[in-house]
Design an enzyme around this catalytic site. Structure first.
Site, PDB file in Angstrom:
ATOM      1  CE  LYS A 100      10.274  39.235  66.612  1.00 24.24           C
ATOM      2  NZ  LYS A 100      10.566  38.142  67.305  1.00 24.24           N
ATOM      3  NE  ARG A 101      16.942  45.146  70.163  1.00 19.58           N
ATOM      4  CZ  ARG A 101      17.974  45.554  70.881  1.00 19.58           C
ATOM      5  NH1 ARG A 101      18.974  44.748  71.092  1.00 19.58           N
ATOM      6  NH2 ARG A 101      17.999  46.776  71.382  1.00 19.58           N
TER       7      ARG A 101
END
Length: 460
Positions: free
Chosen positions: A239-240
């Site tokens: 997600k980062r």
RNA sequence: GGCCCCAUCGUCUAGCGGUUAGGACACCGCCCUUUCACGGCGGUGACGGGGGUUCGAGUCCCCCUGGGGUCGCCA
């Protein structure tokens, strides 16, 4: 008939890795005139969200992937799974295990401490005694004790897992709900899935599912385990790493066919070809050609593809796409000139909208560097003369405006740059952008005059 | 850690025993051009290491190294 499926668990948005596997499955089914099933793996009732299912379908709609029949929900098929669990229980191929979670945890911890692989010790496999009170049992399947489980992966080749690596995994939780590896095998078999194309994080699940196929006497499908997508640093995508959500690409101004083209080339290729229409993908794709190694995502390639598809989009389509970015061009009489000028320089629709805005709206401020280059020599004189000639004519098309610029250049015996730079800054506030004759044709004579006059007023 | 998978330019990849190791993105030049792009042309740049097999290895085998996956009453 080829039947494929995409079987996400509804735990969030559809991410690009998921979209790629969906695409591969879809292509393979469509190529073969088969069926593509969308099945929601929601057996863990506590982790479901309808929201997530909607998000997945929304993404499918956006990129244009369609599925056959209704969306299948495993949560609605529990009675089917229960029958099969009972069948295995009756046939002695599965059994109740009364070990509590705490006991299991303790066992695992102990095994870990001894440096062993944590595994259920099969203590209830042949249990004949009286079950302990107060424990809701789980159901475990009897996995083979010895030998190898072998299967042919369409991408990785022959995979051999020793039976000792597996344990009697749980097929029904103590609350009676069935678990993933069990229901996947059943659904794939019952739905007639012939080709399972999925992420290679499922590679180790395959032998477990094979045990289920074997126990139930189902026909085994062909498996293809596709390597994962890495981030730009070559690490696991998370997600980062920014845009994971497929819909985020729409918001960033990417075209669905660009995303699909980008994804299909991640791990798959056809000679030297880079650009694939959906039709070509369908014609040429074959899961056996998928690479064995993971591939890293790289944004600039996506941008390049997107730019390519923008260039080849009709202005009509562009007008529609631009609406999402608050640019409304339907009734603009010079939209064709504007769009043609912007097509070649925008990498995304979002960028295109920004560029359009810079032309359509009077500049609020002027770029410092641009001013330095523009406010040189007799720029004032030149612009004044230009203004004079502009006012005296009725230009409409780019050629008309070009003629005026040309006249100034001839009369003052200067190069195009001498008028180009100050005029460009006056009109756009910066040094880049489409041809000036085009810009003026787009905004029109009056607006051009207005901007040049304002510029003349502002810089004495 | 056990088991399993993987390994060609920075990145995506072609290659399927004999290639000057090809293409694409990115990058750098040049051209085009009133600017920025687009486009055209050219360039830098790779077989992780070591052993074999073979007349010949990026291609086959082994080891090492380096990545990754997986070891749930998640999927």
């Amino acid at each position: 008939m080829v039947v494929t499926r995409f079987a996400p668990s509804p735990t969030g948005y559809l991410h690009i890795g998921g979209l790629r596997t969906a695409l591969f499955n879809w292509l393979w089914a469509r190529k073969n005139g088969g069926k593509f099933i969308l099945r929601i793996e929601d057996t863990d009732l506590s982790r479901n969200s309808e929201e997530a299912t909607r998000a997945i379908i929304e993404s499918f709609d956006w990129v244009g992937l369609d599925y056959d029949g209704e969306v299948a929900y495993q949560s609605k098929r529990f009675d089917i799974y229960k029958r099969y669990i009972q069948k295995l229980l009756d046939e002695g191929k599965a059994y109740y295990c009364y070990m509590s979670k705490e006991e299991l945890d303790a066992l695992r911890e102990e095994q870990q401490k001894r440096g062993e692989r944590p595994r259920y010790d099969r203590r209830y496999r042949d249990f004949k005694g009286i079950p302990p009170k107060g424990v809701e049992p789980v159901v475990r399947i009897k996995a083979p004790l010895h030998g190898d489980i072998i299967f042919e992966d369409g991408i990785k080749g022959t995979i051999v897992i020793r039976a000792e690596e597996l344990d009697d995994f749980i097929i029904a939780r103590s609350d009676k709900t069935p678990t993933y590896n069990f229901v996947v095998a059943i659904d794939d078999a019952l739905m007639g899935v012939t080709d399972v194309i999925r992420g290679d994080d499922h590679l180790y699940n395959t032998p477990k599912q094979l045990i289920v196929y074997e126990a139930l006497g189902f026909k085994v499908p062909k498996f293809y385990h596709v390597p994962m997508i890495l981030n730009e640093q070559g690490k696991k995508l998370s997600k980062r790493d920014g845009a994971m959500d497929v819909m985020e690409y729409k918001r960033m101004g990417y075209l669905p066919e660009a995303l699909l083209n980008f994804l299909v080339r991640l791990g798959w290729s056809y000679g030297d070809q880079e650009i694939f229409t959906i039709e070509e993908m369908k014609e040429l794709f074959d899961p056996k050609d998928i690479n064995k190694s993971a591939s890293a995502y790289n944004l600039s390639k996506l941008e390049w593809l997107n730019a390519h598809y923008i260039k080849n989009s009709s202005n009509e389509r562009l007008v529609n796409l631009l609406k999402d970015f608050n640019i409304y061009l339907e009734s603009h009489d010079k939209k064709e000139i504007l769009l043609d000028a912007l097509k070649d320089r925008a990498k995304t629709i979002k960028e295109m909208a920004e560029l359009a805005k810079e032309i359509l709206e009077e500049p609020e401020n002027y770029d410092e560097k641009a001013l330095k280059k523009a406010l040189k020599g007799d720029w004032r004189e030149i612009l004044t003369l230009f203004l004079e000639k502009l006012k005296a004519s009725e230009p409409h098309l780019p050629v008309d405006f070009h003629k005026i610029i040309e006249d100034v250049v001839k009369e003052k015996e200067i190069g195009f740059g001498k008028i180009g730079q100050p005029l460009r800054v006056a009109l756009l506030g910066k040094l880049s952008g489409p041809g000036l004759d085009e810009v003026m044709a787009i905004i029109g004579k009056e607006e051009s005059i207005k901007r040049v006059e304002k510029f003349l007023r502002e810089f004495k």
